[in-house]
Design a protein around this motif. Structure first.
Motif, PDB file in Angstrom:
ATOM      1  N   LYS A   1      -8.081  -4.756   5.230  1.00 20.63           N
ATOM      2  CA  LYS A   1      -7.684  -3.925   6.274  1.00 20.63           C
ATOM      3  C   LYS A   1      -6.337  -3.469   5.759  1.00 20.63           C
ATOM      4  N   GLY A   2      -5.750  -2.204   6.065  1.00 16.74           N
ATOM      5  CA  GLY A   2      -4.223  -1.710   5.995  1.00 16.74           C
ATOM      6  C   GLY A   2      -3.775  -2.222   7.190  1.00 16.74           C
ATOM      7  N   VAL A   3      -2.473  -2.941   7.074  1.00 18.21           N
ATOM      8  CA  VAL A   3      -1.889  -3.142   8.250  1.00 18.21           C
ATOM      9  C   VAL A   3      -0.284  -2.686   8.145  1.00 18.21           C
ATOM     10  N   GLY A   4       0.354  -2.409   9.247  1.00 18.33           N
ATOM     11  CA  GLY A   4       1.948  -2.056   9.199  1.00 18.33           C
ATOM     12  C   GLY A   4       1.829  -0.600   8.738  1.00 18.33           C
ATOM     13  N   ILE A   5       0.967   0.307   8.761  1.00 16.60           N
ATOM     14  CA  ILE A   5       1.185   1.479   8.182  1.00 16.60           C
ATOM     15  C   ILE A   5       1.619   2.363   9.302  1.00 16.60           C
ATOM     16  N   ASP A   6       2.452   3.393   9.005  1.00 14.75           N
ATOM     17  CA  ASP A   6       3.038   4.148   9.931  1.00 14.75           C
ATOM     18  C   ASP A   6       1.917   5.330  10.541  1.00 14.75           C
ATOM     19  N   ASP A   7       1.016   5.759   9.818  1.00 15.41           N
ATOM     20  CA  ASP A   7      -0.071   6.521   9.899  1.00 15.41           C
ATOM     21  C   ASP A   7      -1.185   5.814  10.865  1.00 15.41           C
ATOM     22  N   PRO A   8      -1.338   6.156  12.096  1.00 13.25           N
ATOM     23  CA  PRO A   8      -2.048   5.357  12.989  1.00 13.25           C
ATOM     24  C   PRO A   8      -3.679   5.809  12.642  1.00 13.25           C
ATOM     25  N   SER A   9      -3.894   6.857  11.859  1.00 11.26           N
ATOM     26  CA  SER A   9      -5.081   7.282  11.276  1.00 11.26           C
ATOM     27  C   SER A   9      -5.512   6.386  10.406  1.00 11.26           C
ATOM     28  N   VAL A  10      -4.735   5.565   9.704  1.00 12.60           N
ATOM     29  CA  VAL A  10      -4.937   4.462   8.564  1.00 12.60           C
ATOM     30  C   VAL A  10      -4.710   3.273   9.067  1.00 12.60           C
ATOM     31  N   ASN A  11      -3.794   2.978   9.680  1.00 11.73           N
ATOM     32  CA  ASN A  11      -3.377   1.647  10.206  1.00 11.73           C
ATOM     33  C   ASN A  11      -4.431   0.772  10.629  1.00 11.73           C
ATOM     34  N   GLY A  12      -4.889  -0.309  10.190  1.00 13.93           N
ATOM     35  CA  GLY A  12      -5.808  -1.160  10.951  1.00 13.93           C
ATOM     36  C   GLY A  12      -7.129  -0.930  10.394  1.00 13.93           C
ATOM     37  N   LYS A  13      -7.503   0.111   9.545  1.00 14.56           N
ATOM     38  CA  LYS A  13      -8.621   0.487   9.162  1.00 14.56           C
ATOM     39  C   LYS A  13      -9.116  -0.284   7.865  1.00 14.56           C
ATOM     40  N   ARG A  14     -10.421  -0.145   7.459  1.00 12.56           N
ATOM     41  CA  ARG A  14     -10.853  -0.865   6.197  1.00 12.56           C
ATOM     42  C   ARG A  14     -10.165  -0.330   4.987  1.00 12.56           C
TER      43      ARG A  14
ATOM     44  N   THR B   1       0.845  -0.994   0.116  1.00 14.69           N
ATOM     45  CA  THR B   1       0.061   0.180   0.055  1.00 14.69           C
ATOM     46  C   THR B   1       0.771   1.172   0.079  1.00 14.69           C
ATOM     47  N   THR B   2       0.267   2.387  -0.562  1.00 16.17           N
ATOM     48  CA  THR B   2       0.985   3.522  -0.497  1.00 16.17           C
ATOM     49  C   THR B   2       0.272   4.748   0.119  1.00 16.17           C
ATOM     50  N   THR B   3       0.926   5.387   0.751  1.00 15.89           N
ATOM     51  CA  THR B   3       0.430   6.629   1.600  1.00 15.89           C
ATOM     52  C   THR B   3       1.364   7.837   1.282  1.00 15.89           C
ATOM     53  N   PRO B   4       0.586   8.867   1.317  1.00 17.34           N
ATOM     54  CA  PRO B   4       1.118  10.391   0.923  1.00 17.34           C
ATOM     55  C   PRO B   4       2.112  10.589   2.273  1.00 17.34           C
ATOM     56  N   THR B   5       3.458  10.986   2.158  1.00 21.93           N
ATOM     57  CA  THR B   5       4.238  11.510   3.137  1.00 21.93           C
ATOM     58  C   THR B   5       5.002  12.730   2.475  1.00 21.93           C
ATOM     59  N   ALA B   6       5.276  13.952   2.996  1.00 20.47           N
ATOM     60  CA  ALA B   6       5.568  15.053   2.726  1.00 20.47           C
ATOM     61  C   ALA B   6       5.479  15.336   1.016  1.00 20.47           C
ATOM     62  N   ASN B   7       4.254  15.174   0.693  1.00 17.64           N
ATOM     63  CA  ASN B   7       4.015  15.403  -0.787  1.00 17.64           C
ATOM     64  C   ASN B   7       4.526  14.441  -1.660  1.00 17.64           C
ATOM     65  N   MET B   8       4.795  13.186  -1.166  1.00 17.74           N
ATOM     66  CA  MET B   8       5.086  11.961  -2.114  1.00 17.74           C
ATOM     67  C   MET B   8       4.375  10.854  -1.776  1.00 17.74           C
ATOM     68  N   PHE B   9       4.195   9.865  -2.475  1.00 14.29           N
ATOM     69  CA  PHE B   9       3.530   8.459  -2.017  1.00 14.29           C
ATOM     70  C   PHE B   9       4.706   7.564  -1.930  1.00 14.29           C
ATOM     71  N   VAL B  10       4.691   6.897  -0.721  1.00 19.07           N
ATOM     72  CA  VAL B  10       5.582   5.913  -0.366  1.00 19.07           C
ATOM     73  C   VAL B  10       5.122   4.522  -0.243  1.00 19.07           C
ATOM     74  N   GLN B  11       5.761   3.551  -0.360  1.00 16.78           N
ATOM     75  CA  GLN B  11       5.107   2.241   0.178  1.00 16.78           C
ATOM     76  C   GLN B  11       5.268   2.161   1.795  1.00 16.78           C
ATOM     77  N   ASP B  12       4.024   1.925   2.426  1.00 20.26           N
ATOM     78  CA  ASP B  12       4.165   2.045   3.647  1.00 20.26           C
ATOM     79  C   ASP B  12       3.100   0.833   4.242  1.00 20.26           C
ATOM     80  N   GLY B  13       3.579  -0.211   4.486  1.00 29.64           N
ATOM     81  CA  GLY B  13       2.670  -1.289   4.972  1.00 29.64           C
ATOM     82  C   GLY B  13       2.142  -2.124   3.890  1.00 29.64           C
ATOM     83  N   THR B  14       1.053  -2.978   4.172  1.00 30.16           N
ATOM     84  CA  THR B  14       0.287  -3.778   3.400  1.00 30.16           C
ATOM     85  C   THR B  14      -0.988  -3.658   3.419  1.00 30.16           C
ATOM     86  N   GLU B  15      -1.722  -4.173   2.460  1.00 30.47           N
ATOM     87  CA  GLU B  15      -3.333  -4.395   2.628  1.00 30.47           C
ATOM     88  C   GLU B  15      -3.516  -6.092   2.523  1.00 30.47           C
TER      89      GLU B  15
END
Length: 184
Positions: free
Chosen positions: A66-79, A23-37
């Motif tokens: 669910k998204g797991v292993g994502i650094d952003d706690p507002s997204v980690n573990g969510k549908r 999965t990719t999430t936006p970090t500092a105006n870039m999309f980076v691989q961060d966790g898994t779906e």
């Protein structure tokens, strides 16, 4: 794991599966691989013929995405947005013996609610649609020909589905369809 059985008057299939995607999430105006779906679920369907010329079909999908292993706690573990937890379909077909080659059908489909965004702050409600149709199979000039006609979303249900993050798209309105297929 797949389980399937096929008989003259009934059949059933069930599939339990799990898959993982990056999965990719936006970090500092870039999309980076961060966790898994993680997609885990059961997909089952069956049909049976209770009486001659009638076929009843049904299917269900139960999905835990669910998204797991994502650094952003507002997204980690969510549908995962755009994925319903549950879908169900049912359909009936009838082939009247007085018109050889004709099949009439009616079906209903339920789609559960879906998250519109990765943080699951916005939810698109569940919806149910009904379709009807007819098919006529015959031969013309030695070629197999199939004529089809139908109405999708018969009751013109207004619903929304998800797009690509933060977009709710309108579902298809009542649609009349007709086509013909010729086998060469």
């Amino acid at each position: 794991m797949d389980v399937k059985t096929d008989h003259e008057r009934w059949a059933a299939m069930s599939r339990c599966s799990a898959s993982i995607a990056a999965t990719t999430t936006p970090t500092a105006n870039m999309f980076v691989q961060d966790g898994t779906e993680r997609y885990m679920g059961v997909d089952s369907s069956a049909w049976f013929s209770p009486v001659r010329d009638v076929r009843v079909m049904a299917g269900v999908l139960a999905l835990n995405a669910k998204g797991v292993g994502i650094d952003d706690p507002s997204v980690n573990g969510k549908r995962i947005f755009g994925t319903p937890r549950f879908q169900a379909t049912a359909r009936v077909e009838y082939s009247p013996p007085v018109v050889h080659g004709l099949t009439l059908d009616a079906g209903v489909k339920y789609t559960g609610n879906m998250a519109l965004d990765a943080a699951n702050q916005f939810i698109v409600p569940s919806y149910t649609t009904v379709d009807i149709g007819a098919k006529y199979e015959t031969a013309i000039a030695g070629k197999d020909v199939t004529f089809r006609a139908g109405i999708n979303n018969l009751f013109d249900k207004r619903y929304s589905t998800t797009g690509c993050g933060y977009y709710a798209l309108p579902g298809a309105v009542r649609t009349f369809i007709a086509n013909a297929t010729v086998e060469f």
